[in-house]
Scaffold this motif. Structure first.
Motif, PDB file in Angstrom:
ATOM      1  N   ASN A   1       0.056   4.259   1.245  1.00 28.51           N
ATOM      2  CA  ASN A   1      -0.624   5.215   2.088  1.00 28.51           C
ATOM      3  C   ASN A   1       0.878   4.758   3.249  1.00 28.51           C
ATOM      4  O   ASN A   1       0.565   3.510   3.802  1.00 28.51           O
ATOM      5  CB  ASN A   1      -1.927   4.590   2.873  1.00 28.51           C
ATOM      6  CG  ASN A   1      -2.409   5.720   3.930  1.00 28.51           C
ATOM      7  OD1 ASN A   1      -1.093   5.839   4.335  1.00 28.51           O
ATOM      8  ND2 ASN A   1      -3.334   5.192   4.130  1.00 28.51           N
TER       9      ASN A   1
ATOM     10  N   CYS B   1       1.083  -1.195   0.162  1.00 28.21           N
ATOM     11  CA  CYS B   1       0.508  -0.021   0.126  1.00 28.21           C
ATOM     12  C   CYS B   1       0.983   1.368  -0.304  1.00 28.21           C
ATOM     13  O   CYS B   1       2.186   1.776   0.491  1.00 28.21           O
ATOM     14  CB  CYS B   1      -0.649  -0.232   0.710  1.00 28.21           C
ATOM     15  SG  CYS B   1      -1.621   1.480   1.246  1.00 28.21           S
TER      16      CYS B   1
ATOM     17  N   CYS C   1      -5.541  -0.342  -1.624  1.00 32.24           N
ATOM     18  CA  CYS C   1      -5.549  -0.967  -0.642  1.00 32.24           C
ATOM     19  C   CYS C   1      -7.306  -1.180   0.155  1.00 32.24           C
ATOM     20  O   CYS C   1      -7.368  -0.226   0.541  1.00 32.24           O
ATOM     21  CB  CYS C   1      -4.584  -0.760   0.010  1.00 32.24           C
ATOM     22  SG  CYS C   1      -4.470  -1.232   2.324  1.00 32.24           S
TER      23      CYS C   1
ATOM     24  N   CYS D   1      -7.727   0.610   3.528  1.00 24.84           N
ATOM     25  CA  CYS D   1      -7.996   2.387   3.668  1.00 24.84           C
ATOM     26  C   CYS D   1      -7.560   2.792   2.578  1.00 24.84           C
ATOM     27  O   CYS D   1      -8.104   4.336   3.017  1.00 24.84           O
ATOM     28  CB  CYS D   1      -5.765   2.623   4.197  1.00 24.84           C
ATOM     29  SG  CYS D   1      -4.903   2.581   2.572  1.00 24.84           S
TER      30      CYS D   1
ATOM     31  N   CYS E   1      -0.540   2.960   6.218  1.00 25.67           N
ATOM     32  CA  CYS E   1      -0.165   1.535   6.321  1.00 25.67           C
ATOM     33  C   CYS E   1       0.555   0.876   6.078  1.00 25.67           C
ATOM     34  O   CYS E   1       0.709  -0.703   6.383  1.00 25.67           O
ATOM     35  CB  CYS E   1      -2.129   2.013   4.703  1.00 25.67           C
ATOM     36  SG  CYS E   1      -2.742   0.202   4.802  1.00 25.67           S
TER      37      CYS E   1
HETATM   38 ZN    ZN Z   1      -3.458   1.033   2.984  1.00 25.98          ZN
END
Ligand code: ZN
Ligand code: ZN
Ligand code: ZN
Ligand code: ZN
Length: 388
Positions: A217, A215, A241, A244, A220
């Motif tokens: 992020n 991911c 993902c 998130c 995350c």
């Molecule tokens: Zn994520």
């Protein structure tokens, strides 16, 4: 929201961030399940559920974190038009340092985006650290986008170069210079945090982000597909993902404890409330397992095409989170509920909608947030409450 399976509790411990509203909640929420066709484009019921997507009012925070996600060409072009394009400045920021370097040795962001990994890597190993820092700074400036449409154009050119290459694989990227890799990941994702000195992902993690195995992020960073999900979206959408990101818009943000996100009771994937409303994924439908059950406002998940009921969800969010909200947050959350239930045809949903509208009106007129909070919580408890 915690789904009926409770699997989000696992997500919570597995990830470094609190995914949208994935606080473990007590008070098990009874979920409704209606078996429908798996084709999201087919209307599952003979009675087409009424959507409340008409008359959309989006919450102002909708795009709050969009700069942390993938800018799309569409957005950039729209922005470009709205800003009115014009002056052509230098194509890529000039780097002020190390002028004594022979031109042949210098590299630009464009070179990194365009040229073979091993060639650039070799050059980078010979370049001084300050020069590499300047390269990163140049990209940071572009990604910050303060230069308006010109920066967006520059970014899109770089991104297109990177994304059109077939040679950037886990195998070739192993040979990349660390800075080269950071720059490639930042270009590919549009996220400047990858350039930040305090973000120290391993080389392997950076490569995984680049090839969509992890991911993007940073809060995350789960392996993808998250939870080994085999749904169509997790299987086919690069970099998505399910822990998130919004199933509809692909974006993530850091809002928790809010009705801004809706979690699917069945597959645990998340959707922005605004995206769901805009796309007509919130509409009247038959709740409960009984075919003859009453209709109520339901959320239809794009990932699994099944429905989750909404009244119990907003009730749960309010009961657990409302006491901690400030005045603005409370008004924003009541507004979410109002917009979710605007199209309600059942009496419970109608009443909730009217109660929200009434409270918003009164709060605008000065009603204390503590009173408003009590009123809405009492309403959810099914008790009439006469404020004074
Ligand atoms: Zn994520
Ligand atoms: Zn999935
Ligand atoms: Zn969304
Ligand atoms: Zn689902």
């Amino acid at each position: 929201m915690v789904t009926s399976s409770g699997s989000n509790i696992h997500h919570l411990s597995a990830s470094k961030m609190l995914p949208p509203r994935q606080q473990p909640r007590t008070g098990g929420l009874q979920t409704s399940l209606s078996l429908v066709t798996s084709d999201p484009h087919l209307s599952p019921d003979t009675q087409e559920p009424r959507s409340n997507s008409d008359n959309i009012r989006e919450s102002p925070t909708e795009s709050a974190s969009s700069h942390e996600t993938w800018p799309t060409a569409d957005v950039a072009m729209a922005k470009k038009m709205e800003n009115g394009n014009g002056k052509a400045e230098n194509e890529f920021p000039e780097h002020s340092v190390v002028h004594r370097l022979a031109n042949a040795d210098k590299i630009t962001l464009c070179d990194i985006a365009r040229e073979r990994v091993d060639v650039i890597s070799e050059k980078m190993h010979r370049l001084p650290d300050e020069f590499l820092e300047e390269l990163k700074n140049g990209l940071r400036v572009i990604l910050e986008g303060n230069g308006g449409s010109q920066h967006r154009d520059e970014f899109l050119i770089l991104q297109k170069l990177v994304q059109n290459r077939a040679d950037l694989t886990a195998k070739t990227l192993i040979r990349a210079h660390r800075v080269q890799l950071e720059i490639l990941v930042a270009i590919n994702t549009g996220i400047q945090a990858f350039l930040h000195p305090s973000i120290s992902l391993t080389q392997t993690a950076l490569i995984e982000v680049f090839v969509f195995k992890r991911c993007r992020n940073i809060a995350c960073q789960n392996q993808l597909p998250a939870e080994d999900c085999t749904c169509e979206i997790c299987a086919n959408r690069n970099g998505f993902c399910n822990l998130c990101m919004c199933v509809i818009c692909n974006k993530f943000d850091f809002e928790v404890n809010t009705c801004r996100w809706i979690g699917c009771d069945l597959c645990s994937h998340w959707t922005h409330t605004d995206c769901a409303i805009r796309d007509g994924q919130i509409c009247m439908g038959i709740s409960g397992k009984s075919v003859a059950g009453p209709t109520e406002m339901l959320f239809r998940c794009r990932a699994c095409n099944r429905t989750s009921e909404l009244l119990g969800w907003v009730k749960d969010v309010f009961q657990h989170c409302a006491p901690a909200w400030d005045r603005d947050a409370l008004m924003r959350e009541i507004d979410f509920v109002s917009r979710i239930f605007r199209g309600s045809e059942d009496s419970r949903g109608r009443k909730l909608y009217w109660k929200c509208e009434e409270l918003l009106e009164k709060m605008k007129g000065g009603l204390a947030e503590s009173t408003a909070c009590r009123v809405i919580l009492m309403f959810f408890q099914g008790t009439d409450y006469a404020e004074h």
